[in-house]
Motif scaffolding. Structure first.
Motif, PDB file in Angstrom:
ATOM      1  N   VAL A 212       0.839  -1.199   0.000  1.00 39.91           N
ATOM      2  CA  VAL A 212       0.000   0.000   0.000  1.00 39.91           C
ATOM      3  C   VAL A 212       0.873   1.248   0.000  1.00 39.91           C
ATOM      4  N   ARG A 213       1.932   1.231   0.790  1.00 36.49           N
ATOM      5  CA  ARG A 213       2.831   2.385   0.840  1.00 36.49           C
ATOM      6  C   ARG A 213       3.427   2.677  -0.536  1.00 36.49           C
ATOM      7  N   ALA A 214       3.868   1.633  -1.227  1.00 40.15           N
ATOM      8  CA  ALA A 214       4.411   1.820  -2.575  1.00 40.15           C
ATOM      9  C   ALA A 214       3.331   2.308  -3.528  1.00 40.15           C
ATOM     10  N   GLY A 215       2.108   1.777  -3.362  1.00 42.28           N
ATOM     11  CA  GLY A 215       1.007   2.203  -4.223  1.00 42.28           C
ATOM     12  C   GLY A 215       0.685   3.673  -4.067  1.00 42.28           C
ATOM     13  N   ILE A 216       0.707   4.163  -2.820  1.00 45.45           N
ATOM     14  CA  ILE A 216       0.453   5.585  -2.582  1.00 45.45           C
ATOM     15  C   ILE A 216       1.516   6.435  -3.262  1.00 45.45           C
ATOM     16  N   ALA A 217       2.774   6.008  -3.142  1.00 49.32           N
ATOM     17  CA  ALA A 217       3.867   6.777  -3.739  1.00 49.32           C
ATOM     18  C   ALA A 217       3.780   6.772  -5.266  1.00 49.32           C
ATOM     19  N   ILE A 218       3.634   5.582  -5.857  1.00 46.67           N
ATOM     20  CA  ILE A 218       3.597   5.478  -7.319  1.00 46.67           C
ATOM     21  C   ILE A 218       2.336   6.134  -7.873  1.00 46.67           C
ATOM     22  N   GLY A 219       1.202   5.901  -7.205  1.00 47.91           N
ATOM     23  CA  GLY A 219      -0.044   6.506  -7.669  1.00 47.91           C
ATOM     24  C   GLY A 219       0.001   8.015  -7.630  1.00 47.91           C
ATOM     25  N   SER A 220       0.616   8.581  -6.592  1.00 52.46           N
ATOM     26  CA  SER A 220       0.730  10.032  -6.486  1.00 52.46           C
ATOM     27  C   SER A 220       1.593  10.594  -7.605  1.00 52.46           C
ATOM     28  N   GLN A 221       2.693   9.916  -7.875  1.00 44.17           N
ATOM     29  CA  GLN A 221       3.592  10.393  -8.922  1.00 44.17           C
ATOM     30  C   GLN A 221       2.956  10.269 -10.304  1.00 44.17           C
ATOM     31  N   ALA A 222       2.250   9.172 -10.541  1.00 44.19           N
ATOM     32  CA  ALA A 222       1.565   9.018 -11.823  1.00 44.19           C
ATOM     33  C   ALA A 222       0.477  10.068 -11.981  1.00 44.19           C
ATOM     34  N   GLY A 223      -0.248  10.340 -10.897  1.00 46.46           N
ATOM     35  CA  GLY A 223      -1.283  11.369 -10.963  1.00 46.46           C
ATOM     36  C   GLY A 223      -0.712  12.735 -11.246  1.00 46.46           C
ATOM     37  N   ALA A 224       0.420  13.045 -10.617  1.00 46.53           N
ATOM     38  CA  ALA A 224       1.055  14.342 -10.843  1.00 46.53           C
ATOM     39  C   ALA A 224       1.496  14.492 -12.289  1.00 46.53           C
ATOM     40  N   ALA A 225       1.829  13.355 -12.934  1.00 44.14           N
ATOM     41  CA  ALA A 225       2.250  13.391 -14.335  1.00 44.14           C
ATOM     42  C   ALA A 225       1.084  13.156 -15.294  1.00 44.14           C
ATOM     43  N   LEU A 226      -0.148  13.062 -14.750  1.00 46.45           N
ATOM     44  CA  LEU A 226      -1.352  12.805 -15.528  1.00 46.45           C
ATOM     45  C   LEU A 226      -1.225  11.543 -16.376  1.00 46.45           C
ATOM     46  N   LYS A 227      -0.754  10.474 -15.715  1.00 45.60           N
ATOM     47  CA  LYS A 227      -0.589   9.202 -16.408  1.00 45.60           C
ATOM     48  C   LYS A 227      -1.428   8.125 -15.733  1.00 45.60           C
ATOM     49  N   LYS A 228      -2.017   7.293 -16.545  1.00 44.71           N
ATOM     50  CA  LYS A 228      -2.810   6.199 -16.020  1.00 44.71           C
ATOM     51  C   LYS A 228      -1.913   5.247 -15.247  1.00 44.71           C
ATOM     52  N   CYS A 229      -2.470   4.655 -14.167  1.00 46.17           N
ATOM     53  CA  CYS A 229      -1.734   3.621 -13.456  1.00 46.17           C
ATOM     54  C   CYS A 229      -2.685   2.509 -13.036  1.00 46.17           C
ATOM     55  N   VAL A 230      -2.137   1.322 -12.927  1.00 45.73           N
ATOM     56  CA  VAL A 230      -2.832   0.159 -12.392  1.00 45.73           C
ATOM     57  C   VAL A 230      -2.081  -0.265 -11.146  1.00 45.73           C
ATOM     58  N   LEU A 231      -2.799  -0.425 -10.037  1.00 46.78           N
ATOM     59  CA  LEU A 231      -2.176  -0.766  -8.768  1.00 46.78           C
ATOM     60  C   LEU A 231      -2.776  -2.069  -8.236  1.00 46.78           C
ATOM     61  N   GLU A 232      -1.917  -3.075  -8.048  1.00 50.62           N
ATOM     62  CA  GLU A 232      -2.328  -4.320  -7.386  1.00 50.62           C
ATOM     63  C   GLU A 232      -1.544  -4.369  -6.092  1.00 50.62           C
ATOM     64  N   LEU A 233      -2.249  -4.141  -4.978  1.00 46.29           N
ATOM     65  CA  LEU A 233      -1.575  -3.922  -3.703  1.00 46.29           C
ATOM     66  C   LEU A 233      -1.819  -5.093  -2.756  1.00 46.29           C
ATOM     67  N   GLY A 234      -1.862  -4.820  -1.476  1.00 40.43           N
ATOM     68  CA  GLY A 234      -1.944  -5.893  -0.491  1.00 40.43           C
ATOM     69  C   GLY A 234      -3.317  -6.530  -0.417  1.00 40.43           C
ATOM     70  N   GLY A 235      -3.390  -7.559   0.412  1.00 43.82           N
ATOM     71  CA  GLY A 235      -4.655  -8.239   0.638  1.00 43.82           C
ATOM     72  C   GLY A 235      -4.662  -8.923   1.991  1.00 43.82           C
ATOM     73  N   SER A 236      -5.837  -9.009   2.591  1.00 46.64           N
ATOM     74  CA  SER A 236      -6.032  -9.807   3.805  1.00 46.64           C
ATOM     75  C   SER A 236      -7.297 -10.624   3.574  1.00 46.64           C
ATOM     76  N   ASP A 237      -7.185 -11.551   2.636  1.00 51.52           N
ATOM     77  CA  ASP A 237      -8.356 -12.185   2.042  1.00 51.52           C
ATOM     78  C   ASP A 237      -9.119 -13.071   3.021  1.00 51.52           C
ATOM     79  N   PRO A 238     -10.431 -12.911   3.079  1.00 54.69           N
ATOM     80  CA  PRO A 238     -11.257 -13.787   3.917  1.00 54.69           C
ATOM     81  C   PRO A 238     -11.482 -15.136   3.248  1.00 54.69           C
ATOM     82  N   PHE A 239     -11.482 -16.175   4.059  1.00 58.97           N
ATOM     83  CA  PHE A 239     -11.733 -17.542   3.604  1.00 58.97           C
ATOM     84  C   PHE A 239     -12.865 -18.056   4.482  1.00 58.97           C
ATOM     85  N   ILE A 240     -14.089 -17.980   3.955  1.00 58.54           N
ATOM     86  CA  ILE A 240     -15.296 -18.249   4.735  1.00 58.54           C
ATOM     87  C   ILE A 240     -15.684 -19.719   4.617  1.00 58.54           C
ATOM     88  N   VAL A 241     -15.877 -20.367   5.764  1.00 54.84           N
ATOM     89  CA  VAL A 241     -16.332 -21.758   5.788  1.00 54.84           C
ATOM     90  C   VAL A 241     -17.624 -21.809   6.593  1.00 54.84           C
TER      91      VAL A 241
END
Length: 460
Positions: A212-241
């Motif tokens: 997430v920290r890297a995503g915030i940094a990269i996303g901010s820089q891409a936004g400042a340059a008006l460039k599209k970005c795709v971010l695949e960040l962390g997860g804490s996935d639920p496994f429901i039984v």
């Protein structure tokens, strides 16, 4: 030689330095971006059918290089050999799948304009900067590069410092497959170089898989340059039984979903949310299966859990486990760093975890499973959604209608019924909330870095 001037690869089995790669100068970065830009001018005009043929060559080249790649993965980040070999084969199959199905995804699409003279055409954007992680050193790169390059873009890879050997092997494999210079470029730069590349007008867009920290940094820089970005960040996935689930199937899926790649997976079964009626039975079965996992030398075929890739991340994981225990969780298995020079962390099972504890609130990136009790299905949904992340989720139940109802309520990018989470070229992959935005794979991965251009002929 240090991490501020070199990308260092440390063998997590013994802590020894594998290799050191000096960071590139601004002049070397500039030259790489020039090569990617020149290659794009030709590549974008090449028929998509010819680009697809090269993907078939890539699949063959990957299989030819498979053992060298697998051994490099083991050396750089400690993945067990069977899983490392499977990663390369998965990349070869990905290339073949896009060669067969990708061109149709880029075909012009007719619109609803009455005279049929308007259509949407998919045009590549240009060189795409990809900042990639170490946990799947080849798959993470290929699953983005293959559809992105099929669309006519070029690909500029900034890989994680500890897996630069894998990065250069991937580049070599593209060359062996017949891809021209500049189509797949590797840059070895520190954060300053990434910032410079994002701001450079030759880079058309940015994609990141990381924290997430890297995503915030990269996303901010891409936004400042008006460039599209795709971010695949962390997860804490639920496994429901749920109470009516096939427990043996659920346990086996939870075991793989939590402990594959030594638990170092974004889309993994991190929070095991078990309905009260079966929590004791599930816990007993899961604990027995977890005890049977073989941890050790990643070059041995029987090993399922190898070392964690980085020593600092093992320290962080241990702190999270200790905090959760201090908050009242019960330790059923593991919970310790394995003594010795290697970076091993014992497979760990925590029970009686609640929504106020560290292992519930935070992502635990390592071989640690947290078991949480849900009063009923509604409570399970509430627990699953009580997270800043939203990557994937699993639901185990024998009632299809109940599975569909729960799926409709979950706030995640992907949902897997009676199965653990996977990334597969046939379906879109990505998340919501702090797990990021944008999609990889399927037709979304082909079109993410395209200009959907309207072409309307003869408006009369």
């Amino acid at each position: 030689m240090n991490a501020t001037t070199h990308a260092l690869s440390i063998n997590p089995v013994n802590g020894e330095t594998v290799a050191s790669y000096p960071y590139e100068t601004h002049q070397q970065l500039d030259a790489a971006l020039d090569r990617a830009t020149r290659a794009f001018r030709t590549w974008r005009r090449q028929p998509v059918s010819q680009r697809a043929e090269l993907l078939l060559n890539l699949a063959s080249a990957l299989r030819d290089q498979a053992e060298e790649m697998a051994q490099t993965i083991i050396l750089e980040m400690g993945k067990p050999i069977a899983q490392a070999r499977a990663e390369i084969e998965k990349c070869a199959q990905l290339s073949e799948w896009y060669a067969a199905h990708g061109p149709a995804m880029l075909a012009p699409e007719p619109t609803l304009v009455d005279n049929g003279s308007a259509q949407i055409e998919y045009r590549p954007l240009g060189p795409i900067l990809a900042v990639m992680p170490w946990n799947f050193p080849v798959w993470q790169v290929l699953r983005g590069a293959v559809p992105t390059m099929l669309a006519g873009n070029t690909y500029v890879l900034k890989h994680a410092p500890n897996v630069m050997g894998s990065a250069y092997l991937i580049q070599q494999t593209f060359k062996k497959a017949g891809f021209a210079e500049g189509l797949f470029e590797v840059i070895n730069v520190a954060n300053e170089g990434v910032t410079k590349a994002i701001a450079d007008p030759r880079i058309a867009a940015v994609t990141l898989t990381g924290s997430v920290r890297a995503g915030i940094a990269i996303g901010s820089q891409a936004g400042a340059a008006l460039k599209k970005c795709v971010l695949e960040l962390g997860g804490s996935d639920p496994f429901i039984v749920l109470n009516d689930a096939d427990l043996d199937a659920a346990v086996q899926a939870a075991l793989i979903g939590r402990f594959q790649n030594s638990g170092q997976v974004c889309a993994a079964a991190k929070r095991l949310i078990i309905e009260a009626g079966v929590v004791d039975a599930f816990t007993a079965k899961f604990l027995e299966a977890s005890r049977a996992l073989i941890m050790g030398d990643p070059t041995c075929a029987a090993t399922y859990i190898g070392p964690m890739a980085r020593f600092d991340l093992r320290d962080e994981l241990h702190d999270q486990v200790q905090a959760t225990l201090e908050e009242g969780a019960i330790l059923l298995l593991g919970g310790n760093k394995v003594p010795g020079a290697g970076n091993f962390y014992a497979p760990t099972v925590l029970a009686n975890v609640t929504d106020q504890m560290t292992s519930f609130k935070q992502e635990l990136f390592g071989p640690v499973a947290s078991i949480i009790t849900a009063r009923d299905a509604d409570h399970a949904v509430a627990l699953a959604n009580d997270s800043e992340f939203g990557l994937t989720a699993s639901i185990f139940t024998t009632d299809p209608a109940k599975a569909r109802d729960i799926a409709n309520q979950l706030e995640t990018g992907g949902i897997f019924v009676n199965a653990f989470s996977v990334s597969d070229p046939r379906v879109a992959f990505g998340g919501v909330k702090k797990s990021g935005f944008g999609r990889e794979l399927s037709h979304f991965g082909v079109r993410e870095f395209c200009n959907a251009q309207t072409v309307w002929l003869d408006r009369k």
